[in-house]
Design an enzyme around this catalytic site. Sequence first.
Site, short mmCIF file in Angstrom:
data_model
loop_
_atom_site.label_atom_id
_atom_site.label_comp_id
_atom_site.label_asym_id
_atom_site.label_seq_id
_atom_site.Cartn_x
_atom_site.Cartn_y
_atom_site.Cartn_z
CB THR A 14 -12.10 -10.41 3.34
OG1 THR A 14 -10.77 -10.30 3.84
CG2 THR A 14 -13.02 -9.67 4.26
CB THR A 166 -0.52 -2.50 -8.06
OG1 THR A 166 0.42 -2.80 -9.08
CG2 THR A 166 0.20 -2.32 -6.76
CD GLN A 278 13.00 1.75 -6.03
OE1 GLN A 278 12.77 2.76 -5.36
NE2 GLN A 278 14.15 1.10 -5.96
#
Length: 341
Positions: A14, A166, A278
């Site tokens: 972008t 992340t 997780q």
Amino acid sequence: MDTSSVLVIYTGGTIGMKQNAKTKTLVPFDFSEIEKEVPELKKFKYKLDIHSFKNPIDSSNIDPSFWSNIATVIKNNYDLYNGFVILHGTDTMSYSASALSFMLENLNKPVIFTGSQLPIDSVRNDGKENILSAIEIAASQQNGKPKVPEVCIFFENKLFRGNRTTKHSAENFNAFRSYNYPALAESGVEIKYNSPAIAKPKSNKVLKIHTKMDTSVIGLKIFPGINCDFVDKILNIKGLKGIVIETFGSGNAPASKKFLSKFKAAIDNGLIALNISQCQVGSVEMERYETGILLKKTGVVCGKDITFEAAITKLSFLLANNKAVTVIKEKLQKSLRGEIS
Ligand code: ASP
């Protein structure tokens, strides 16, 4: 005149896109025009050059061959610049920063990834600040040595170790998080460096690049009720060499004999299975619960507090560069580039 020099490598994303007047979609613009969009660049006293990839990409299209091209550009220009800024789409920036951290061995110069959530020609945008701060960080020296000789991501106002990050938000300017490692720097009125957290180069060895990644890997997120027959099919995919399993909490998985026996059989057959959590905060500790111990007994390797992005790229990197499964398993449990605590 500041003698520092920075090479800005534009890959796409972008940050370098403009809205096409007809289609209204975002398309890459000719990056040699960047000074028109960011005239502040002219105020830097560093030597600043731009290397633009011929076909800029949306980072969802990135793959190991593109990573290899980035590593090669860095290698070819390594002695000519004090630091490197890589302009990259945010979607896969954490994967690319993780991959590059493994591909660049003996790195002792800054390689700073940045990008933006809004195109740089928007009236209100995050790209300008990101690019200007990333360049300043890449150029920063102390006693003739770079302040941050690591592969990093700079975004909004924080500098993170790349292989700890992340992408956390698809809408906020502070799009990245490093849950298990502190920020390496924070920019405000000044850029404040967190020196104790920044890795020091271990040697004066020359930069060595590894351009191969083995993509015979897959990720598997465990969930309650996961179908063992499907798991079995995945574990036995022809050519599969490594799997990153995202387990519950501190590394726990269903304790059913059927589930565990599928893993044991595949691992006995040479598959490398890496256990990551997780949960984004904290670490896998497979001895904490019986459900973890049982999984460990199948031969699954503990991934500690590694991110999924770093786990999958590290596994690909190790598979491409090592033959012995025992060596790969050993290296998975060691910090190679500060990716695990
Ligand atoms: N889809 C874009 C990319 O990752 C999003 C961005 O740049 O933020 O290339």
